[in-house]
Design an enzyme around this catalytic site. Structure first.
Site, short mmCIF file in Angstrom:
data_model
loop_
_atom_site.label_atom_id
_atom_site.label_comp_id
_atom_site.label_asym_id
_atom_site.label_seq_id
_atom_site.Cartn_x
_atom_site.Cartn_y
_atom_site.Cartn_z
N ALA A 13 0.82 -1.21 0.00
CA ALA A 13 0.00 0.00 0.00
C ALA A 13 0.85 1.26 0.00
CB ALA A 13 -0.94 0.00 1.20
N GLU A 36 10.66 2.75 6.02
CA GLU A 36 10.45 1.30 6.10
C GLU A 36 11.44 0.73 7.11
OE1 GLU A 36 9.88 -2.52 6.18
OE2 GLU A 36 8.46 -1.17 5.16
N CYS A 46 2.73 -12.84 0.33
CA CYS A 46 1.90 -14.00 0.00
C CYS A 46 2.72 -15.12 -0.65
CB CYS A 46 0.78 -13.59 -0.94
SG CYS A 46 -0.31 -12.30 -0.31
N TYR A 431 -17.88 -22.05 -22.36
CA TYR A 431 -18.02 -23.51 -22.25
C TYR A 431 -17.29 -24.21 -23.40
CZ TYR A 431 -19.77 -28.11 -23.33
OH TYR A 431 -19.83 -29.43 -23.68
#
Length: 457
Positions: A13, A36, A46, A431
């Site tokens: 972010a 930071e 992740c 499909y």
């Protein structure tokens, strides 16, 4: 005169906001200073389980943009520097260089708070012993890899069976460890209803991962060398050469709380649609430290996902840079996997629907990822919730093999659009036998839910 934008937090972010603001405003118009406390910026937390498990080759593969790259774009990113105080009235922040201990104040015209989340650690004896690891950042991932390569034993205990817990169980299994997952809930994946979580439990057992439910950790036991040797619950001790914590996270808002900024029921910062902190014209917040509007329930919730953090950062950067953008909210979509089992959910679980006073019907269907006659067709189970009176879709959960998880995106779009399950049955989805049965599994569930709504009157 140029303005100064200060950003607290150098990951998704924060740096998305800084980068977007820089695109809109030149260095002569807007000075950008970002703090930071770690060594890295703009990385994928992740991806850590897949790095640990060997699917991702190196740590650097998880870094989208290094501190040097941000600095080359005229963003003054100061790593290993922690913000210790926000002075809202004085429009300044106090920071401390973690290498030298030097402290200083930095003024701001605009402020972005992107302090992320903090991992939840069970408050039990021994939880900080060597060999017990969280996996919140790249440094945590490297520390875990160092332990795994330096420890001869192959017994691993994972505490928690949420997204991180099951992903770390897979990573450790792939590295040849004997894995036990201790889960304090009724079934793994508490973001699913228990009946769907049971499918995950059965699949994990089939993969060779021992999962113990309703097992709250009471103590981490150590050996003569001080390192972890076992994890204890009320009923049993589980031998461990390494322990990985996957017990969830909470918003990291200690700075915001001390500064008197508004927090919600989950401890996250409260913002408006522009991600501006409520009641503060020149302060924005985004990422894992905020609460966001759930478009299905109409209530605020805390959802710690990189997808939201990046989008919110883009919105913040646009607004701080002089443009305009909004983040309307979320429907709670998430996917995960453990080995070849895919897990997905969006919208509300039964418990959440009850908490907000909704009356609903539920249906569960079994189907396959492809036409049943086509090679490789894999089973999946789809559960759907619909509002009893209106037929509005409230939530969808999917557990299955290859091709299952991303089908949840159809339901996520339907939730965002406020569609009924009856209207969903007419969706013109792609499909062909290699991709889907004639009736996609999500649409089969929508058909059955439509009948259930009608029968419920």
């Amino acid at each position: 005169m140029s303005e100064r934008l200060v950003v607290i937090g150098g990951d998704a972010a924060g740096m998305a906001a800084a980068s977007q603001a820089r695109r809109l405003r030149s260095p002569g118009e807007l000075e950008i200073v970002a703090f930071e406390r770690g060594h890295f910026s703009s990385y994928s937390a992740c991806g850590i389980p897949y790095w640990v498990g060997g699917d991702v080759g190196s740590r650097d593969d998880l870094i989208a943009r290094s501190p040097e790259e941000h600095r080359a774009r005229d963003i003054d990113l100061r790593t290993r520097t922690e913000v210790t105080e926000i002075d809202v009235e004085g429009q300044r922040v106090r920071s401390r260089d973690l290498e030298t201990g030097t402290e200083e104040w930095t003024g701001f015209d605009k402020l972005v708070i992107a302090t992320g989340a903090t991992p939840l650690r069970p408050p039990v004896p021994g939880i900080d012993a060597p060999g017990v690891h969280g996996v919140q950042n790249l440094g945590d991932g490297q520390a875990l890899l160092d332990t795994l390569s330096g420890t001869e034993g192959r017994r691993a205990v994972v505490v928690g069976a949420g997204y991180i817990g099951v992903e770390m169980a897979e990573a450790l299994l792939k590295r040849g460890h004997e894995v036990t997952v201790l889960n304090r809930s009724e079934q793994p994946m508490a973001t699913l209803d228990p009946d769907m979580g049971r499918l995950v439990h059965e699949a994990m057992d089939g993969l060779g991962i021992r999962t113990v439910n309703s097992a709250a950790v009471t103590k981490v036991l150590t050996g003569a060398d001080g390192r972890v040797r076992a994890v204890a619950t009320d009923d049993e001790e589980y031998p461990a050469d390494v322990v990985v914590l996957g017990t969830g996270v909470a918003p990291e808002t200690s700075l915001a709380r001390a500064a008197g900024l508004p927090l919600g029921a989950y401890g996250g910062l409260l913002t408006d649609l522009a991600m501006r902190v409520r009641g503060h014209e020149n302060i924005w917040a985004g990422g894992d430290c905020v609460e966001v509007l759930d478009l299905v329930s109409g209530r605020e919730r805390h959802v710690a996902l990189g997808t939201h953090a990046n989008k919110q950062g883009q919105v913040i950067g646009s607004n701080a840079g002089g443009g305009y953008a909004t983040f309307p909210g979320v429907v709670g979509t998430a996917v995960s996997k453990v080995c070849d089992l895919e897990i997905a959910r969006t919208g509300l679980r039964e418990k959440e629907a009850l908490e907000v006073g909704l009356r609903f019907v539920t249906v569960t269907v079994g189907s396959t990822s492809r036409a049943g006659y086509y090679p490789g067709a894999a089973p999946m189970t789809v559960k759907m919730l619909a509002e009893r009176r209106t037929g509005r879709l409230l939530g969808t959960q999917i557990v299955g093999r290859e091709g299952a998880a991303k089908r949840v995106d159809v339901a996520a779009v339907a939730l965002t659009a406020g569609m009924t399950v009856e209207r969903m049955t007419a969706l013109d989805l792609g499909y062909a036998p290699p991709f889907s049965p004639v009736w996609d599994p999500v649409l089969i569930a929508a058909r059955k839910a439509t009948v259930a709504v009608r029968e419920a009157g």
